[in-house]
Design a protein around this motif. Sequence first.
Motif, PDB file in Angstrom:
ATOM      1  N   THR A  33       0.844  -1.216   0.042  1.00  0.00           N
ATOM      2  CA  THR A  33      -0.026   0.175   0.046  1.00  0.00           C
ATOM      3  C   THR A  33       0.965   1.341  -0.009  1.00  0.00           C
ATOM      4  OG1 THR A  33      -1.483  -1.153   1.302  1.00  0.00           O
ATOM      5  CG2 THR A  33      -1.950   1.116   1.032  1.00  0.00           C
ATOM      6  N   ASP A 217      -5.124  -1.527  -5.237  1.00  0.00           N
ATOM      7  CA  ASP A 217      -4.430  -2.157  -4.082  1.00  0.00           C
ATOM      8  C   ASP A 217      -5.293  -3.479  -3.852  1.00  0.00           C
ATOM      9  OD1 ASP A 217      -3.005  -2.616  -1.738  1.00  0.00           O
ATOM     10  OD2 ASP A 217      -3.841  -0.793  -0.694  1.00  0.00           O
ATOM     11  N   GLU A 218      -4.847  -4.424  -3.241  1.00  0.00           N
ATOM     12  CA  GLU A 218      -5.615  -5.641  -2.715  1.00  0.00           C
ATOM     13  C   GLU A 218      -6.113  -6.480  -4.049  1.00  0.00           C
ATOM     14  OE1 GLU A 218      -5.570  -6.584   0.468  1.00  0.00           O
ATOM     15  OE2 GLU A 218      -5.462  -4.994   1.571  1.00  0.00           O
ATOM     16  N   GLY A 556      -5.759  -4.923   5.270  1.00  0.00           N
ATOM     17  CA  GLY A 556      -4.994  -3.872   5.076  1.00  0.00           C
ATOM     18  C   GLY A 556      -4.677  -2.911   6.491  1.00  0.00           C
TER      19      GLY A 556
END
Length: 713
Positions: A33, A217-218, A556
């Motif tokens: 991240t 992200d992710e 996260g």
Amino acid sequence: MEWLKELNEQQKEAVLSTEGPLLVLAGAGSGKTRVITYRIAYILNMGLASPANILAITFTNKAADEMKERIKRLVSTQSFSEMWVSTFHAACARILRMEAHNIGFSNNFVIFDTQDRNQLLKECFDKLNIDTERLDIRYVSRQISNFKNQLIGPSDVYRYGEVDGRVVEVYKLYNKLLREYNAFDFDDLLYYTVVLFQTNPDILEKYQNKFKYILVDEYQDTNHAQFYFVYLLSQKHRNVCVVGDDDQSIYSFRGANIKNILEFEKVFSDAKVIKLEKNYRSTKTILSAANEVIKNNYYRKSKKLWTDNLEGEKIFLYSAFDEVNEAEFVASSVKNLIESGLSPSEIGVLYRTNAQSINFENVLSAYSVPYKVVGALRFYERKEIKDIIAYLRLITNPHDDLSLFRIINVPRRGIGNSTIEKIKVLSEEYGVSAYIVLLERAKFDFDKKTYEKLKGFISLIEDLKAEAENLSVSQTIKLVLDKTEYLESLLSSKNEEEFQRAKNIEQLISAAAIFEEENEEPTLQNFLNSITLSSDDEDTQKEEKVSLMTVHAAKGLEFEVVFLTGLEEGLFPLVRAEEPIEAEKELEEERRLCYVAITRAKKLLVLTYANNRRVFGRLSSRQRSCFIEEIPQKYIQVVNSPIIKTHQKFSVKINQAEDFSINNLQVGNKVQHGKFGVGKVVWLSDDMREVIVDFEKIGQKRLLLSYANLKRI
Ligand code: ATP
Ligand code: MG
């Protein structure tokens, strides 16, 4: 750009390789991240693009806000309002707000939530004369959702193999009605954005030109529609950077496809791949434990993950007598930690199912510890709980109009909005409660069919009232569930959300059972009062709060101290009734969840499980989770009393050589009971289920240990 120094070599490479497709595949806490955030800052600072050219996708709205804040701190003079940092759904909704008219919707569409969606599906069933007894509405709902996530429209369904014809019928009608209502459901937001792009090349081109840099992200938790959305948008500039960790893929039940990350290099053949192997978040002990657990998964890309951080404390393990004792242990520890200077926001309490939050909520509020329930409503604010409570209120006071209107058609009994409106008008006109209108006027003021339905509702409430008189609170709740068939539909569901709802109701019954034990006058009225009070102490907007959340919601995030609770077989790993299909794969997903949970902790990880847990108010004995066994003993320290922090070290509070747990209760111990006061244990059954206490005030009493909620003093 001084801050480039805050990156290691691999991270820096990922940040500086701005052009072309890039995959960052790396384990938890390795700075994925951070790479996305710094990369955006770098692009802006270098003048490679303006904020309006950036599309960054995060998994939650909260993560999006945080990312925006961080970028602002790294970049000085830019206007950020034009930068798109959001979830997939929000990004698509934003596009559709401007473009939906190109695909036959109007731009002021509404977005249907799960409840709207279920209601509409029910309408489709009715219109098509499909009996919900014969075709499970939630099954159909799930199918439709799967189709949409895979970009399969109603007319394409047959190309994808054997499908129940009725499902297709419902799918068609459902979509048609959504269009008539000018509405999108959640899945539609992505589905129709892709359709928009496919059918309007000029519009696609406009957005392709706009978004010079796309970052996700992710990425391990994207579904096919999301993949395709990114794919289409990135075709012009091809500056697409995705980051993720296959070990943290935890949304397959919602159609996420791990293939997206594993096959990124195939789809973008010139992709650069960067691996990050250094973990910055956790202590050596915590990271080793996480590695040991995830190692047991067969379906994964093995990866190295190491850290320079200190060895740190051992992982604490607490074996609780039951869920109340578990919550007390956690709350006492939390309180100690805060008193020793740890900020509440540095503490996370994680659990597998939303329903578990209630025990922690109850004890934390009793201890005046500020907390928030992240990603979910507080327990008593959840829809299903409010519904049941509305019934209970109506039983104690039928003139409570608010409650009446809440549940007059819940579960659905064919009483529509126009009828409800009319009842309101009549009640206004006669100056009486809605209930009186129904009792006195329904016969005269409504047509026969409607009258029959209203009569049915009234007799339901009357029956409940009469029967509840002789029942305890928990029995009353069960009665409501029985008579309204509220629970049946939820329990059989494989839909995660509905399953959680059923679990919540189960918890409500257990909470009532505990209430009965602890209170001198456990009447329904008193129960309702206690609930009103506990949901009333609404947060005073203080930011510093302990976070309670499911493991899914914790993705996260990171905390100094993490309590991972309810580590019991059946609960974590979660086992659903009648779901043996692909058990192995599901266990692997549960294990990935456990890996996510463990890797949230920076300094201290505390594991807890209860040896007994109430299920629908009845105590059942539990076995501890296989995941605990997967962590080598050498990393674990069993504790019996709440945790404290002294200077730099965490340890346990040894209180006059007593331990906190009532697991080890012995004859001769002094105990306190909520109702009977102080007493001394004079007998314990061999299986520790029963106890006889000699109370100072009332003499000897035989109690079930699990319900008595005794405290050692
Ligand atoms: P997750 O897989 O859990 O999403 P992640 O790979 O996204 O984790 P980050 O959240 O970006 O990891 O980083 C984890 C922690 O390590 C954060 O507190 C971050 O600030 C810190 N961190 C990352 N890279 C560095 C670095 N080069 N130097 C110092 N701290 C770092
Ligand atoms: Mg991350």
